[in-house]
Every structure is written in structure tokens, then in C-alpha cells.
Motif scaffolding. Structure first.
Motif, short mmCIF file in Angstrom:
data_model
loop_
_atom_site.label_atom_id
_atom_site.label_comp_id
_atom_site.label_asym_id
_atom_site.label_seq_id
_atom_site.Cartn_x
_atom_site.Cartn_y
_atom_site.Cartn_z
N PRO A 65 0.77 -1.16 -0.07
CA PRO A 65 0.00 0.03 0.00
C PRO A 65 1.03 1.41 -0.10
N ASP A 66 1.05 1.76 -1.31
CA ASP A 66 2.05 3.05 -1.21
C ASP A 66 1.43 4.12 -1.81
N SER A 67 0.01 4.13 -1.89
CA SER A 67 -0.91 5.37 -2.45
C SER A 67 -1.08 6.16 -1.48
N HIS A 68 -1.30 7.44 -1.62
CA HIS A 68 -1.66 8.29 -0.58
C HIS A 68 -3.06 7.94 0.05
N ALA A 69 -3.94 7.46 -0.84
CA ALA A 69 -5.44 7.20 -0.19
C ALA A 69 -5.20 6.07 0.99
N ASP A 70 -4.34 5.12 0.46
CA ASP A 70 -4.25 3.93 1.44
C ASP A 70 -3.91 4.32 2.68
N ARG A 71 -2.82 5.19 2.89
CA ARG A 71 -2.19 5.94 3.94
C ARG A 71 -3.18 6.37 4.69
N MET A 72 -3.93 7.26 4.09
CA MET A 72 -4.79 8.11 5.04
C MET A 72 -6.16 7.10 5.40
N ARG A 73 -6.45 6.16 4.83
CA ARG A 73 -7.42 5.19 5.39
C ARG A 73 -6.79 4.57 6.73
N GLN A 74 -5.38 4.31 6.56
CA GLN A 74 -4.69 3.70 7.53
C GLN A 74 -4.93 4.60 8.98
N VAL A 75 -4.69 5.90 8.69
CA VAL A 75 -4.48 6.99 9.57
C VAL A 75 -5.94 7.11 10.43
N ILE A 76 -6.88 6.93 9.40
CA ILE A 76 -8.31 7.19 10.01
C ILE A 76 -8.62 6.04 10.64
N HIS A 77 -8.21 4.92 10.41
CA HIS A 77 -8.67 3.75 11.17
C HIS A 77 -8.11 3.60 12.46
N GLU A 78 -6.65 4.25 12.68
CA GLU A 78 -6.17 4.44 14.09
C GLU A 78 -6.79 5.44 14.87
N LEU A 79 -7.36 6.56 14.17
CA LEU A 79 -7.93 7.53 15.10
C LEU A 79 -9.40 7.31 15.23
N ARG A 80 -9.87 6.11 14.66
CA ARG A 80 -11.53 5.90 15.02
C ARG A 80 -11.64 5.51 16.48
N THR A 81 -10.76 5.12 17.34
CA THR A 81 -11.20 4.89 18.80
C THR A 81 -11.06 6.10 19.38
N PRO A 82 -9.96 6.96 19.33
CA PRO A 82 -10.47 8.29 20.13
C PRO A 82 -11.41 9.14 19.59
N VAL A 83 -11.71 9.36 18.38
CA VAL A 83 -12.79 10.17 17.87
C VAL A 83 -14.04 9.93 18.21
N ASN A 84 -14.21 8.33 18.52
CA ASN A 84 -15.74 8.30 19.16
C ASN A 84 -15.70 8.75 20.56
N ALA A 85 -14.70 8.66 21.20
CA ALA A 85 -14.68 9.16 22.65
C ALA A 85 -14.90 10.72 22.66
N ILE A 86 -14.38 11.33 21.63
CA ILE A 86 -14.45 12.91 21.54
C ILE A 86 -15.85 13.33 21.02
N GLN A 87 -16.42 12.37 20.12
CA GLN A 87 -17.71 12.92 19.52
C GLN A 87 -18.74 12.80 20.84
N GLY A 88 -18.64 11.62 21.55
CA GLY A 88 -19.47 11.41 22.79
C GLY A 88 -19.62 12.39 23.69
N PHE A 89 -18.37 13.16 24.09
CA PHE A 89 -18.18 14.21 24.92
C PHE A 89 -18.80 15.53 24.33
N ALA A 90 -18.63 15.61 22.89
CA ALA A 90 -19.26 16.83 22.42
C ALA A 90 -20.57 16.91 22.52
N GLU A 91 -21.09 15.79 22.26
CA GLU A 91 -22.81 15.49 22.22
C GLU A 91 -23.17 15.91 23.72
N ILE A 92 -22.41 15.43 24.67
CA ILE A 92 -22.97 15.52 26.08
C ILE A 92 -22.99 16.98 26.43
#
Length: 428
Positions: A371-398
């Protein structure tokens, strides 16, 4: 007139205990062994029968000790012959303690067993006629005979004997030869005959010993040379290991080829995608491996299409998967698998399929899958950020919904913006 009823009195005794049986046996030994020539034969026969019965009850070692007692009188040749026919311990004890005359020994020795004669030869108080009779019967002392002149010959090396000066010849008047009558040769000892035959067979089996025996002189020097020749011949012969001999795990010659790596194998997984059964050739290396693992360091890593099909419980056709582990299974594989559902409730129970090696080279395949394309690298970064983003979204809704109390409008507007950005990130 006197009557000797001692034997009859002993025969009437009751042997109700071990001590009584020993006492009666000892008394019968003394009375039967010292019975005169004209004794009552009927009582002696009864005594012999009683001795046979007691012999079955008393061990041979104890009976031999009784026969060997110094005070026992063994003067009856017939009774000594009876004891010689018993166990070896009893017979040897009787030969050691018998007190017979020269004529009685000459009449008894031919009737004795061979083993008893050999032991009798060791007695130092035998009459000369008895010794001569034993010699005629082939019983001799197992010792080397001394030379006729009484001198002792010591074996010396051949070189030393060769250097010894020869005595100077002395002139003497010539006298006519005297013819002496030939002496009869004594019978050859059977033991000497056996040793000579055994030596000949050994020389035939070992050529080295035969060559050593041709050097000449006998004695200790010849024996030493034969032993040295045998050791040299055995050291020169190459060792021949037995096929049944154990083999060491290290340092041995590898004569068994390694089994060929499998090119395909069948497998069955459970509902979580973990292999529960595989072919016997790869079962120890694959059972327990999760095929649907998503971690980068997982031993089995499948491509996205294969993971999506397994997540939806759909058939997998030509799926790409990389296995790590033993050299026999490590590398790239192609997987074909069908989902299996239970017949009773229709519940998904796993996959049943087959893995095979790809036809293309693993290096080319790995290069095509990098996976050497820019899109694949971005999808990998988004996959790694998914867990903390879920927590941030939950606190923002509160904060936006004021669940824990009133919140200023400025904070609610910022929380709404954060929640919207998080939703877009999670949407991919």
C-alpha cells in the motif's frame, strides 16, 4: 549276650517339631554311618527310608552341616555311597568326612559320580591306591607339572636367549648307544585335550593370532605377542555400526530428506474464523490460527475483500491471505471457503475451505500488494484515529445536549462543530 537296639529306639521317635526332626536325622547319620558289616539289613533299610523322608523336610544346607560335623562316624561304605547320591552339598560334605579303609575306597570310587570324584581328589589323606585309581579314571590336579629335574624354567625373550653363550663342547670317548626300554605314556588329561582343540579353533578364526603363533616359542612371551596381534587386528578393522544402535541427536549424518512443503491443505474454522481442524501435515502449525484477524502482527493477515466476505458470512473465492510461522506454511496463499450453517437452527458455525499456493512468485505478489498510495495511507490513519474520535464525539454531544447542566451558547456551538467533524471522520 548284648543286643544293640539303638537304631530301633531312634526309629520309634516321633518328630513333631523341627528340632526333633534335626535330632533324629543327626542320630540316624551316626548310627547308619557306623553300622558294622553284619548289621540288621531290615533296620538299615528302614533307616534309609526315614532319612529320605527327613531329607525332604530339612534343607540341603543344614543336612550338609550335619554331615560335616567332626564327631560324625562315616565308616560304612554303603551309607557313604547313599550320601554321595544326594544333593551336591551333602555329597561333598560326605566325601570330606568319610573314614574308609584303602580297600573300601577302591571299591567305592568307581561307583561315585564324576563331580564327587573331582572333589575327592582334593583330600590330602587319601591312600596311594585311591589316588592312583582316581588318576586312571581321569581325575587329576589342575596344576602345571614340574620338570623332571626339579628346575624351574622362566620364559625369556627370544633375543636374550639367543645372546646367551653356548656351552663349549667337551671331548668325550665315544661309547656305544644304549637302548632303554620305552616307558608307557600316562593317559592324556581330557582338560589338556580340550584346551589344545580350543586354541586351534581360535587360531583358525583370527589370522592375526595364527601369524603370531608361527613366531616360535611358547610360554608367557608367546601369549603376550598373540594378545598384541589381536589388538592390532581389531584396531585396524573399521567399526561397523549396527542398524539397531541408537543415534545421537547432534553430529550424526543426515540421511533422511526433509518432507516437501505442502502446496495446499483443507481446513475448517469456527464462527470466529479460527481454524479448528486442518490436514495432518499442517495441523500442528495451523490449528488455533485466526483467519479474520485485523492486527498488523497477526499470524494470518487477509486482504480487505476476504475480510469483508467473512464478516458478511459470504463465500470466499480466491481470497488473498499471508500466513506466518513455520517454513512449511509461511508465505502467500489463496483461499477458497464456503460458509457452513447448522441444519437445526440455521446458525452460522464457520467456514470449510482449502488453501493453495499462488501460481505467481511471492515477491511479485508482495510488490503488487504494497500500500504505497496516498489514499491507502489516509485510510490507515483514519482507522487508527477511530477509537479516540468516538470518545471525543461522545463528550461533544454531552456538552451540546446539556446533559450535566446548562451550557453557554458559545460552548454549545463549538461542541456541535466538533461532533460534526467527528461524524465526518468516522464516515471515512
Amino acid at each position: 549276650m548284648q543286643f544293640d537296639d539303638r537304631l530301633a529306639t531312634v526309629l520309634r521317635m516321633q518328630t513333631g517339631s523341627v528340632r526333633a526332626a534335626h535330632t533324629q536325622f543327626r542320630q540316624l547319620l551316626d548310627l547308619a554311618g557306623s553300622a558294622p558289616k553284619g548289621a540288621d539289613d531290615s533296620q538299615l533299610e528302614t533307616a534309609y527310608e526315614r532319612l529320605s523322608v527327613l531329607s525332604a523336610e530339612i534343607p540341603a544346607e543344614i543336612r550338609a552341616m550335619m554331615v560335616r560335623e567332626p564327631g560324625l562316624r562315616l565308616r560304612n561304605p554303603a551309607f557313604v555311597a547313599y550320601l554321595a547320591s544326594q544333593e551336591p552339598q551333602v555329597a561333598i560334605a560326605a566325601m570330606s568326612n568319610a573314614q574308609l579303609t584303602e580297600d573300601q575306597w577302591e571299591a567305592l570310587i568307581p561307583a561315585l559320580p564324576t563331580a564327587v570324584r573331582a572333589h575327592l581328589r582334593q583330600r590330602a589323606d587319601l591312600p596311594p591306591a585311591a589316588r592312583d585309581l582316581l588318576a586312571l579314571l581321569g581325575v587329576r590336579d589342575l596344576v602345571l607339572p614340574q620338570p623332571a629335574d626339579g628346575t624351574t624354567v622362566i620364559d625369556q625373550p627370544v633375543t636374550q636367549r639367543a645372546k646367551a653363550p653356548a656351552p663349549a663342547p667337551t671331548a668325550s670317548p665315544v661309547s656305544p648307544p644304549t637302548v632303554s626300554p620305552a616307558r608307557p605314556q600316562p593317559p592324556r588329561d581330557p582338560i589338556e585335550i580340550f584346551l589344545a582343540e580350543a586354541a586351534g579353533s581360535v587360531l583358525e578364526l583370527d589370522p592375526a593370532l595364527a601369524l603370531a603363533g608361527e613366531e616360535g616359542d611358547g610360554g608367557i612371551g608367546a601369549i603376550v605377542r598373540r594378545i598384541e596381534a589381536f589388538q592390532r587386528a581389531r584396531a585396524a578393522a573399521p567399526p561397523t555400526p549396527s542398524p539397531e544402535a541408537p543415534r545421537l541427536p547432534l553430529g550424526e549424518q543426515q540421511d533422511d530428506e526433509l518432507p516437501e512443503a505442502p502446496q495446499s491443505f483443507d481446513f475448517i474454522t469456527d464462527a470466529d474464523g479460527r481454524i479448528g481442524w486442518a490436514d495432518a501435515a499442517v495441523a500442528p502449525m495451523t490449528v488455533g490460527m485466526a483467519l479474520a484477524g485485523r492486527k498488523p502482527d497477526a499470524p494470518a493477515r487477509a486482504d480487505a475483500a476476504t475480510l469483508a466476505a467473512m464478516r458478511r458470512r459470504q463465500p470466499v473465492r480466491d481470497g488473498k491471505i499471508v500466513l506466518e510461522g513455520a517454513p512449511a506454511i509461511a508465505g502467500h496463499w489463496r483461499m477458497d471457503a464456503m460458509p457452513v450453517f447448522s441444519s437445526s437452527g440455521g446458525r452460522f458455525s464457520g467456514y470449510r475451505g482449502r488453501m493453495r499456493r499462488p501460481a505467481m512468485a511471492p515477491a511479485i505478489e508482495a510488490a503488487s500488494e504494497t500500500p504505497d498510495s496516498h489514499a491507502d495511507r489516509m485510510r490507515q490513519v483514519i482507522h487508527e484515529l477511530r477509537t479516540p474520535v468516538n470518545a471525543i464525539q461522545g463528550f461533544a454531544e454531552i456538552i451540546q445536549q446539556q446533559l450535566f447542566g446548562p451550557t453557554p451558547n458559545e460552548y454549545r456551538a463549538l461542541a456541535a462543530a466538533i461532533a460534526g467533524d467527528a461524524a465526518r471522520m468516522l464516515a471515512g
